[in-house]
Scaffold this active site. Structure first.
Site, mmCIF file in Angstrom:
data_model
loop_
_atom_site.group_PDB
_atom_site.id
_atom_site.type_symbol
_atom_site.label_atom_id
_atom_site.label_comp_id
_atom_site.label_asym_id
_atom_site.label_seq_id
_atom_site.Cartn_x
_atom_site.Cartn_y
_atom_site.Cartn_z
ATOM 1 N N LYS A 200 0.858 -1.203 0.000
ATOM 2 C CA LYS A 200 0.000 0.000 0.000
ATOM 3 C C LYS A 200 0.894 1.253 0.000
ATOM 4 O O LYS A 200 1.959 1.243 -0.613
ATOM 5 C CB LYS A 200 -0.976 -0.039 1.177
ATOM 6 C CG LYS A 200 -1.773 -1.352 1.212
ATOM 7 C CD LYS A 200 -2.971 -1.322 2.094
ATOM 8 C CE LYS A 200 -3.649 -2.685 2.056
ATOM 9 N NZ LYS A 200 -4.896 -2.723 2.796
ATOM 10 N N HIS B 259 -8.646 -3.211 -6.195
ATOM 11 C CA HIS B 259 -8.571 -3.347 -4.739
ATOM 12 C C HIS B 259 -9.724 -2.546 -4.129
ATOM 13 O O HIS B 259 -10.093 -1.492 -4.642
ATOM 14 C CB HIS B 259 -7.219 -2.823 -4.233
ATOM 15 C CG HIS B 259 -7.006 -3.122 -2.787
ATOM 16 N ND1 HIS B 259 -7.574 -2.374 -1.792
ATOM 17 C CD2 HIS B 259 -6.334 -4.125 -2.169
ATOM 18 C CE1 HIS B 259 -7.246 -2.898 -0.617
ATOM 19 N NE2 HIS B 259 -6.500 -3.971 -0.826
ATOM 20 N N GLU C 179 -9.881 -0.607 -1.748
ATOM 21 C CA GLU C 179 -9.555 0.794 -1.430
ATOM 22 C C GLU C 179 -9.649 1.658 -2.686
ATOM 23 O O GLU C 179 -10.029 2.825 -2.617
ATOM 24 C CB GLU C 179 -8.164 0.878 -0.773
ATOM 25 C CG GLU C 179 -8.220 0.370 0.656
ATOM 26 C CD GLU C 179 -6.932 -0.247 1.178
ATOM 27 O OE1 GLU C 179 -5.862 -0.033 0.593
ATOM 28 O OE2 GLU C 179 -7.018 -0.971 2.199
ATOM 29 N N GLU D 221 -11.342 -10.654 -1.282
ATOM 30 C CA GLU D 221 -11.017 -9.829 -0.123
ATOM 31 C C GLU D 221 -12.294 -9.217 0.446
ATOM 32 O O GLU D 221 -12.729 -8.155 -0.014
ATOM 33 C CB GLU D 221 -10.058 -8.701 -0.533
ATOM 34 C CG GLU D 221 -8.728 -9.184 -1.058
ATOM 35 C CD GLU D 221 -7.627 -8.170 -0.786
ATOM 36 O OE1 GLU D 221 -6.658 -8.547 -0.139
ATOM 37 O OE2 GLU D 221 -7.765 -7.009 -1.190
HETATM 38 P P1 PGA Z 1 -4.657 -6.504 5.299
HETATM 39 O O1 PGA Z 1 -4.856 -5.954 3.811
HETATM 40 O O2 PGA Z 1 -3.865 -7.765 5.221
HETATM 41 O O3 PGA Z 1 -3.928 -5.403 6.016
HETATM 42 O O4 PGA Z 1 -6.034 -6.739 5.853
HETATM 43 C C1 PGA Z 1 -5.106 -6.828 2.747
HETATM 44 C C2 PGA Z 1 -5.271 -6.037 1.470
HETATM 45 O O5 PGA Z 1 -5.798 -4.926 1.524
HETATM 46 O O6 PGA Z 1 -4.893 -6.489 0.382
#
Ligand code: PGA
Length: 247
Positions: A11, A95, A97, A167
């Site tokens: 990230k 993703h 986000e 996810e």
């Molecule tokens: P995390 O993130 O392992 O911190 O939950 C996973 C991701 O966003 O790919």
């Protein structure tokens, strides 16, 4: 036979010095273990080349995002070709986000997926439901819609040379992991949706994967590895997750 893949999503964390140190620690940790999984590092764009210099063997380079366009006047964007130039083999698309904070629709995500595939990059398509959608019993509908956006582009062999990451949004960065059974149910569903290609497509789980829950997640028949956020910033923990993918 599907091999295991464990991907690190750094990230927007760290500095160049942090990236160098983490890479050195990972290198040492992986070398002294017997990990057979393919390991993928997806750093922020400015550190792609730095990580690119360290890849080889079981270690590959990926990016966290790309433009849907091949080139042109798109200030601030990065094309598939540029990622390939830096040595990337994979790119994360859609993703959660990107979907929730940057308004990326399933349609746009599908276009990015197509841009990656056309250039020869392997897209890692992220899909998953919010807590509200899960509680409303809509998990499979949401995932099906996110997959259908790609199918609708009518690409030739859309799921070949591609990776899917399930996810659940409520599990990302929250410390709440889907139970192995919850994850397996959705993974099986995704595999069915992919048709024939689904037999060989790697389907990763992502969302608070840690050293202490990786083994039971990876024991599920349709979980082929993980997309790891927070825990990928700690070398020792990440190496343990990679090694759990052997078992
Ligand atoms: P995390 O993130 O392992 O911190 O939950 C996973 C991701 O966003 O790919």
């Amino acid at each position: 036979m599907r091999t295991s893949l464990v991907a690190a999503n750094w990230k927007m964390h760290g500095t160049q010095a942090f990236a160098r140190q983490l890479l050195a620690d990972l290198d040492k940790g992986l070398a002294s273990s017997n990990c057979s999984a393919q390991v993928l590092i997806c750093p922020p764009f400015p550190y792609l080349s730095l990580v690119g210099e360290a890849v080889g063997g079981n270690l590959a380079l990926g990016a966290q995002n790309l433009s849907e366009h091949a080139s042109g006047a798109y200030t601030g964007e990065v094309s598939a070709e540029m990622l390939l130039d830096c040595g990337a083999r994979y790119v994360i698309v859609g993703h959660s986000e990107r979907r929730s904070l940057y308004g990326e629709s399933s349609q746009l995500v599908a276009e990015k997926y197509a841009a990656a595939k056309q250039s020869g990059l392997i897209p890692i398509l992220c899909v998953g439901e919010s807590l509200e959608q899960r509680e409303a019993g809509k998990t499979l509908d949401v995932v099906a819609e996110q997959l259908a956006a790609v199918t609708e582009l009518a690409l030739a062999n859309p799921w070949q040379d591609a990776v899917i990451a399930y996810e659940p949004v409520w599990a990302i960065g929250t410390g709440k992991t889907a139970t192995p059974e919850q994850a397996q149910d959705v993974h099986r569903f995704i595999r069915e949706q992919l048709g024939e290609a689904g037999a060989v497509t790697q389907i990763l789980y992502g969302g608070s994967v840690k050293a202490n829950n990786a083994v039971e997640l990876f024991a599920q028949p349709d979980i082929d590895g993980a997309l790891v956020g927070g825990a990928s910033l700690k070398a020792e923990e990440f190496v343990s997750i990679c090694c759990a993918a052997n078992e």
